[in-house]
Scaffold this active site. Sequence first.
Site, PDB file in Angstrom:
ATOM      1  N   MET A   1       0.829  -1.181   0.000  1.00  0.00           N
ATOM      2  CA  MET A   1       0.000   0.000   0.000  1.00  0.00           C
ATOM      3  C   MET A   1       0.873   1.244   0.000  1.00  0.00           C
ATOM      4  SD  MET A   1      -3.233  -1.021   0.338  1.00  0.00           S
ATOM      5  CE  MET A   1      -4.123  -2.475   0.818  1.00  0.00           C
ATOM      6  N   THR A   3      -0.433   4.696   0.159  1.00  0.00           N
ATOM      7  CA  THR A   3      -0.935   5.928   0.728  1.00  0.00           C
ATOM      8  C   THR A   3      -0.895   5.909   2.237  1.00  0.00           C
ATOM      9  OG1 THR A   3      -3.210   5.157   0.703  1.00  0.00           O
ATOM     10  CG2 THR A   3      -2.431   6.294  -1.258  1.00  0.00           C
ATOM     11  N   LYS A 279      -4.365   0.517  -3.729  1.00  0.00           N
ATOM     12  CA  LYS A 279      -4.362   1.861  -3.146  1.00  0.00           C
ATOM     13  C   LYS A 279      -5.219   1.842  -1.881  1.00  0.00           C
ATOM     14  CE  LYS A 279      -2.099   3.428  -6.721  1.00  0.00           C
ATOM     15  NZ  LYS A 279      -1.591   2.107  -7.090  1.00  0.00           N
ATOM     16  N   ASP A 280      -4.783   2.577  -0.874  1.00  0.00           N
ATOM     17  CA  ASP A 280      -5.486   2.597   0.402  1.00  0.00           C
ATOM     18  C   ASP A 280      -6.801   3.355   0.314  1.00  0.00           C
ATOM     19  OD1 ASP A 280      -3.763   1.049   1.840  1.00  0.00           O
ATOM     20  OD2 ASP A 280      -2.607   2.720   2.633  1.00  0.00           O
ATOM     21  N   LYS A 281      -7.561   3.235   1.395  1.00  0.00           N
ATOM     22  CA  LYS A 281      -8.907   3.797   1.418  1.00  0.00           C
ATOM     23  C   LYS A 281      -8.915   5.318   1.535  1.00  0.00           C
ATOM     24  CE  LYS A 281     -13.083   3.958   4.257  1.00  0.00           C
ATOM     25  NZ  LYS A 281     -13.821   3.408   5.397  1.00  0.00           N
TER      26      LYS A 281
END
Length: 647
Positions: A1, A3, A279-281
């Site tokens: 990940m 971000t 990609k992160d939330k």
Amino acid sequence: METVEMATISLKRPLSTEDPTIDEAKRQKVSEKSFNDVQKTVVESTKAINTEIIAEVLRGKAEDEESEGEDELLEGGESGEADPESFADMMKHGLTELDVGITKFVSSHEGFSGILKERYSDFVVHEIGKDGKIIYLNDLTIPANDEDPSEEIYTVLSEDEKKRLEELQLFKNKEANVAIEVVDDTKEKRTIIHQAVKGLFPGLETKTEDRDGKKFIIAYHSAGKNALSNPRKHSWPKSRGSYCHFVLYKENKDTMDAINVLSKFLRVKPNIFSYMGTKDKRAITVQAIAVLKITAQRLAHLNKCLMNFKLGNFTYQTNPLKLGELQGNHFTVILRNISGTTEQVEQAMTSLRNTGFINYYGMQRFGTTAVPTYQVGRAILQSNWNEMIDLILKPRPGAEKGYLVQCREEWAKTKNPDAALRKLPVKRCLEGQLLRGLSKYGLKNIVSAFGIIPRNNRLMYIHSYQSYVWNNMVSKRIEEYGLKVVPGDLVLKGATAITVDENNIDGYSIHDVVMPLPGFDVIYPKHKLAEAYEEMLAADNLDIKNMRHRVKDYSLAGAYRKILIRPQDVSWEVVAYDDPKISLVGTDLEKLEGKPLPVFNKEGKYNALKMEFSLPPSTYATMAVREVLKMDTSIKNQTQLNTVWLR
């Protein structure tokens, strides 16, 4: 990940006022300042944080972002947002940077405060594709294709019919089928209705029936409720590439959640989607996705019914995407309410551009609960299966969902997986999967029970341990030798690591130096760090010379990682603003919709640092921000400093 996961407010004391060009010894001395001194000053300084901005943001929370109820796999049950007090209580028992070996800085500038991710729109990530170009969403048109039905066919269905068909598609009603009367019946009219139903509601099949002398198109599920439709080979033109590539723009959702949503609406299996990176939330992210034999037309119709998503830039290609193919990510980061002067900001950003930052694995690598993921990984490598189970399932301090607390308590009391599982209404979480495995295979076959968890999720624990070792070793490397290349360091020649010696040392800089993640297929530096690696693993009852495991999945080959990263395409500006809820970044979607870009005043109540930079894959933007602000990025530290977790 790639971000960042936290929103924080932090102040940090000045580390040095010397010019950034100070010699190596002075720079190293600066980077070794005590974290205890830093945190003491931060605590005192934090009291001066502008409480007005916090109050305004909290007032705007409800209208700012949606809350989510889907359960997460790796972090104990649910992703439902915790209230600030519960979250703060949980974070009191979390990790600090010191706990995972993050202790050094490489720059000499004076740190300053800032709010990171006050809004998820303060963090924008654009993937960098295989060709090295930044990926943008800038085209919503559908590629012309004579074999696709025209857009006009979708007007043949009434709004009521569309609603009933959608409910049928998603099994929201008890109807086995939906009948659509063909008014002004012709073969052409029936064909258009067939096409419209199948195009708008993937997963449904259609047939024509006579009822009381009238023609009806009957829509129905061709398979049972649990069966998902697969791409139909017979309907795909041979001249067209098998994969539809598109750009996915998403807000406040991670990649897997997004693909699950797309799969649900398309009624297809998630594994027909492929991508280059996750990609992160908590961000706005733009990335490339490929899907097998789903038309651009079907995908584009999702734009009308999905929130916080937009799909575009459709093309047909012959191959899927593969993990790791991306060249990196381009970040646009807003740090709000900064305290730094123009000179401080210039020094910090110039150092980031010219020197870079230590390539630490960020805090999100190690989990957010009282039980770090690297401890579980260590137990796996030790084949200490009972401890591994205990670490995952035992009661832990800090706030958790009530049913998860009950599940852990039941496990501690009875060691009965079925009894503990009954306490979980959500079975998809990692704890639920592990308990199902224990119920199936028993406590005497923990390896098989653990194996019920998806492989990538099991390996996450081992990779966390490798990252823990690497962070500690790179801190020791900086402490011992500073920012100069020394004999015995490792550099890469192609994909092969070689040792630096007196004959070739002048050909390398600190930005070439790599250090290994422990494994059976790597070499180690030929200086003090070799012994340090061996001692650290020996303290964990692991033999660095034997990293193969009797369970093949858990054998570590190892890898190499650069110790310093110098971001590319670095730019920055300080912008003034008055409203903490106002957006300070123009998004791809806003540009497509023709919305004006943010206009900044020359003066305002607050200042924000808008920074842009590109990073290679598997590096953490968190660590770049850490180097700029000179702050501990752990959530625990921010909580202890009386800061507010802003969603």
